[in-house]
Design an enzyme around this catalytic site. Structure first.
Site, PDB file in Angstrom:
ATOM      1  N   ARG A 197    -111.774 -19.113  -0.153  1.00  0.00           N
ATOM      2  CA  ARG A 197    -113.071 -18.756  -0.735  1.00  0.00           C
ATOM      3  C   ARG A 197    -112.879 -17.522  -1.605  1.00  0.00           C
ATOM      4  NH1 ARG A 197    -115.476 -19.029   5.196  1.00  0.00           N
ATOM      5  NH2 ARG A 197    -115.784 -21.276   5.380  1.00  0.00           N
ATOM      6  N   ARG A 243    -124.934 -18.023   3.640  1.00  0.00           N
ATOM      7  CA  ARG A 243    -123.569 -17.538   3.369  1.00  0.00           C
ATOM      8  C   ARG A 243    -123.106 -18.013   1.988  1.00  0.00           C
ATOM      9  NH1 ARG A 243    -118.789 -18.791   7.602  1.00  0.00           N
ATOM     10  NH2 ARG A 243    -118.779 -20.805   6.536  1.00  0.00           N
ATOM     11  N   ARG A 292    -120.442 -29.779   8.336  1.00  0.00           N
ATOM     12  CA  ARG A 292    -120.300 -28.733   9.350  1.00  0.00           C
ATOM     13  C   ARG A 292    -121.452 -28.792  10.359  1.00  0.00           C
ATOM     14  NH1 ARG A 292    -116.692 -23.826   7.632  1.00  0.00           N
ATOM     15  NH2 ARG A 292    -115.204 -24.956   6.356  1.00  0.00           N
TER      16      ARG A 292
HETATM   17  N1  LIG Z   1    -126.953 -12.782  14.583  1.00  0.00           N
HETATM   18  C1  LIG Z   1    -127.024 -13.087  13.284  1.00  0.00           C
HETATM   19  N2  LIG Z   1    -128.206 -13.138  12.677  1.00  0.00           N
HETATM   20  C2  LIG Z   1    -128.307 -13.468  11.379  1.00  0.00           C
HETATM   21  N3  LIG Z   1    -127.243 -13.741  10.576  1.00  0.00           N
HETATM   22  C3  LIG Z   1    -126.018 -13.704  11.153  1.00  0.00           C
HETATM   23  C4  LIG Z   1    -125.851 -13.384  12.519  1.00  0.00           C
HETATM   24  N4  LIG Z   1    -124.517 -13.426  12.789  1.00  0.00           N
HETATM   25  C5  LIG Z   1    -123.893 -13.760  11.647  1.00  0.00           C
HETATM   26  N5  LIG Z   1    -124.784 -13.925  10.645  1.00  0.00           N
HETATM   27  C6  LIG Z   1    -124.523 -14.350   9.261  1.00  0.00           C
HETATM   28  O1  LIG Z   1    -124.285 -15.759   9.313  1.00  0.00           O
HETATM   29  C7  LIG Z   1    -123.294 -16.131   8.349  1.00  0.00           C
HETATM   30  C8  LIG Z   1    -122.163 -16.867   9.043  1.00  0.00           C
HETATM   31  O2  LIG Z   1    -121.443 -15.959   9.835  1.00  0.00           O
HETATM   32  P1  LIG Z   1    -119.879 -16.036   9.996  1.00  0.00           P
HETATM   33  O3  LIG Z   1    -119.248 -16.254   8.673  1.00  0.00           O
HETATM   34  O4  LIG Z   1    -119.449 -14.845  10.775  1.00  0.00           O
HETATM   35  O5  LIG Z   1    -119.769 -17.371  10.858  1.00  0.00           O
HETATM   36  P2  LIG Z   1    -118.482 -18.068  11.496  1.00  0.00           P
HETATM   37  O6  LIG Z   1    -118.868 -18.530  12.832  1.00  0.00           O
HETATM   38  O7  LIG Z   1    -117.332 -17.166  11.405  1.00  0.00           O
HETATM   39  O8  LIG Z   1    -118.298 -19.317  10.517  1.00  0.00           O
HETATM   40  P3  LIG Z   1    -116.962 -20.177  10.216  1.00  0.00           P
HETATM   41  O9  LIG Z   1    -116.583 -20.838  11.469  1.00  0.00           O
HETATM   42  O10 LIG Z   1    -117.405 -21.143   9.177  1.00  0.00           O
HETATM   43  O11 LIG Z   1    -115.910 -19.244   9.703  1.00  0.00           O
HETATM   44  C9  LIG Z   1    -122.856 -14.857   7.660  1.00  0.00           C
HETATM   45  O12 LIG Z   1    -123.526 -14.754   6.420  1.00  0.00           O
HETATM   46  C10 LIG Z   1    -123.316 -13.755   8.614  1.00  0.00           C
HETATM   47  O13 LIG Z   1    -123.624 -12.559   7.921  1.00  0.00           O
HETATM   48  N1  LIG Z   2    -108.185 -25.239  15.829  1.00  0.00           N
HETATM   49  C1  LIG Z   2    -108.273 -24.247  14.928  1.00  0.00           C
HETATM   50  N2  LIG Z   2    -109.445 -23.966  14.339  1.00  0.00           N
HETATM   51  C2  LIG Z   2    -109.491 -22.947  13.483  1.00  0.00           C
HETATM   52  C3  LIG Z   2    -108.361 -22.180  13.165  1.00  0.00           C
HETATM   53  N3  LIG Z   2    -108.715 -21.238  12.267  1.00  0.00           N
HETATM   54  C4  LIG Z   2    -110.013 -21.400  12.031  1.00  0.00           C
HETATM   55  N4  LIG Z   2    -110.486 -22.429  12.754  1.00  0.00           N
HETATM   56  C5  LIG Z   2    -111.855 -22.944  12.821  1.00  0.00           C
HETATM   57  O1  LIG Z   2    -112.129 -23.713  11.681  1.00  0.00           O
HETATM   58  C6  LIG Z   2    -113.533 -23.694  11.446  1.00  0.00           C
HETATM   59  C7  LIG Z   2    -113.808 -23.516   9.999  1.00  0.00           C
HETATM   60  O2  LIG Z   2    -113.350 -22.290   9.532  1.00  0.00           O
HETATM   61  P1  LIG Z   2    -113.648 -21.823   8.013  1.00  0.00           P
HETATM   62  O3  LIG Z   2    -112.914 -20.538   7.850  1.00  0.00           O
HETATM   63  O4  LIG Z   2    -113.161 -22.906   7.118  1.00  0.00           O
HETATM   64  O5  LIG Z   2    -115.141 -21.659   7.936  1.00  0.00           O
HETATM   65  C8  LIG Z   2    -114.105 -22.558  12.313  1.00  0.00           C
HETATM   66  O6  LIG Z   2    -114.770 -23.153  13.407  1.00  0.00           O
HETATM   67  C9  LIG Z   2    -112.895 -21.835  12.793  1.00  0.00           C
HETATM   68  O7  LIG Z   2    -113.084 -21.307  14.094  1.00  0.00           O
HETATM   69  C10 LIG Z   2    -107.137 -22.500  13.830  1.00  0.00           C
HETATM   70  O8  LIG Z   2    -106.076 -21.875  13.649  1.00  0.00           O
HETATM   71  N5  LIG Z   2    -107.134 -23.523  14.681  1.00  0.00           N
END
Ligand SMILES: Nc1ncnc2c1ncn2[C@@H]1O[C@H](COP(=O)(O)OP(=O)(O)OP(=O)(O)O)[C@@H](O)[C@H]1O
Ligand SMILES: Nc1nc2c(ncn2[C@@H]2O[C@H](COP(=O)(O)O)[C@@H](O)[C@H]2O)c(=O)[nH]1
Length: 401
Positions: free
Chosen positions: A174, A267, A278
């Site tokens: 990204r 996001r 997703r």
């Molecule tokens: N408690 C919350 N309330 C509102 N917005 C939130 C909260 N927690 C996270 N966010 C927002 O939600 C969005 C998604 O969060 P984040 O990218 O951390 O999710 P993730 O679980 O890591 O997703 P992915 O698995 O796709 O990487 C972000 O824009 C973040 O700022």
């Molecule tokens: N099994 C695994 N899942 C992973 C790994 N690294 C990230 N993730 C999961 O993929 C989704 C999507 O991530 P994104 O960065 O494309 O939004 C998210 O649920 C991550 O937790 C891995 O090494 N192994």
């Protein structure tokens, strides 16, 4: 079963009727042999690497096994002690305190499973870690729930305590994502080959792309003396749960599907099609996260600050408990020269001035009775202490090397 030098490593290199492909002939002359049943494990060091080969007495043949795990850096000699018939403890001479204890796994469940897959001899290296202080944290939950946000907060508040396991993925980066920091962005064919070569602790196809945690990703965090955080999907968490990596498993749940959708859209990193994919996958993940026995804890990420406080509490970082990773020593300060003995589950490292039954202030005791984990990853649970003399409990030790 036992440890018996059957021939010198120099003899082996001088020919003795064989040549082994892939085994360097530039030994520094400090090899060890360990006998397990019909097999003799020869561990030899060159200036560049550790080499292991097996002599099978039943077939009178040499075998070069497939290597799993990251092998130790060469040193100035080593001692080898067989433990439980399934792994060899390797104590490296002249190495730094945090790098002197290693395990060569020859018949652990992981090695047996790998042998089945490869159809040949396999062994695996795993570095020894003192105590239980670095239990990794696996964080899982549907895309958009806030895993990354929570992890970033944790790493920002405790930068010297936590390290992120940088996953491999075949998805495109990204806008702000950097290769090697957020992910190792990889070609599918390269990643598939690495998976085949056993370099991954776990991998899964997630939302149409391949993701995986390499063994190295977890080990570099441990090497930096930090506690490893893995952000992986539920399939990956299941695989890690089944592995020898002894971790804490936390599932992050959204307050509702509507809120999850809102966060994903806000996001703004995915196309409409990807968002829908997703969200479809999120339903199954939430069901599995809540109902399976993979996770030790479930946290609801409704209000971010509240969820973050709950996460810190789980990890013992809210001041109510002493965070155990602040306590233990980092390694073992070995004397320059020493001999090694074994009594039950205790390995006694003697700097040479102590004799059996006589007082000495030079004994380091390595207790291997509570080992956990192993390849892929670290072998944890080593206990180390020093004693002033051969107490009654340590009498009758067998000198090994
Ligand atoms: N408690 C919350 N309330 C509102 N917005 C939130 C909260 N927690 C996270 N966010 C927002 O939600 C969005 C998604 O969060 P984040 O990218 O951390 O999710 P993730 O679980 O890591 O997703 P992915 O698995 O796709 O990487 C972000 O824009 C973040 O700022
Ligand atoms: N099994 C695994 N899942 C992973 C790994 N690294 C990230 N993730 C999961 O993929 C989704 C999507 O991530 P994104 O960065 O494309 O939004 C998210 O649920 C991550 O937790 C891995 O090494 N192994």
């Amino acid at each position: 079963m036992g440890e018996a030098p059957v021939f010198s490593v120099d003899d082996l290199q001088n020919g003795n009727g064989f040549r082994c492909a892939g085994f360097s002939l530039k030994s520094n002359g400090s090899g060890t042999t360990t006998v397990i049943g019909d097999k003799i494990y020869v561990i030899d060091e060159t200036d560049e690497s550790f080499g292991v080969k097996i002599y099978d007495k039943s077939t009178s043949k040499w075998v070069i096994p497939t290597v799993r795990g990251i092998e130790p850096k060469p040193c100035k000699g080593h001692s080898a002690v067989l433990l439980n018939g399934d792994r060899i403890l390797v104590i490296k001479k002249g190495s730094s305190p945090e790098d002197c204890i290693w395990f060569l796994e020859v018949d652990t469940p992981y090695v047996r499973e790998q042998k089945k897959m490869v159809g040949a001899e396999v062994f695996a290296w795993s570095k020894g870690v003192i105590g239980y202080n670095e239990k990794p944290v696996v964080i899982s939950g549907p895309s958009g729930v806030g895993k990354g946000t929570l992890i970033s907060k944790l790493m920002k508040e405790f930068p010297s305590m936590f390290g992120f396991s940088v996953s491999h993925t075949t998805r495109a980066p990204r806008g702000m994502e950097k290769d090697g920091v957020h992910y190792h962005f990889t070609e599918r064919s390269v990643m598939e080959k690495d998976i085949k070569d056993g370099k991954f602790l776990e991998f899964a196809s997630v939302h149409g792309n391949l993701y995986g945690t390499s063994v190295e990703a977890v080990e570099v965090v441990a090497d930096a003396g930090k506690r490893c955080i893995l952000d992986i999907d539920v399939q990956g968490a299941r695989s890690v749960r089944a592995s020898t990596l002894d971790a804490i498993f936390i599932f992050i749940c959204p307050p509702s599907m509507e809120e999850l959708e809102e966060r994903l859209r806000a996001r703004g990193t995915e196309t409409e099609e990807q968002i829908l994919k997703r969200l479809r996958n999120a339903k199954a993940e939430i069901e599995q996260g809540k109902s399976s026995d993979i996770f030790d804890h479930i946290l609801y990420n409704d209000k971010l600050e509240e969820c973050y406080e709950s996460l810190k509490k789980l990890l013992g970082l809210d001041g109510s408990t002493v965070a155990n990773h602040q306590i233990s020593p980092k390694g073992i300060d070995l004397p320059a020269d020493y001999s090694v003995s074994k009594v039950d589950n205790k390995i006694i490292i003697n700097s040479g001035t102590a004799e059996l039954g006589k007082a000495s202030k030079n004994l380091i005791v390595l207790d291997v009775s509570s080992l956990k984990g192993g390849s892929p990853g670290r072998t944890r649970g080593l206990q180390v202490y020093t004693v002033d003399s051969f107490s009654d409990g340590l009498k009758g030790v067998n000198k090994l090397s």
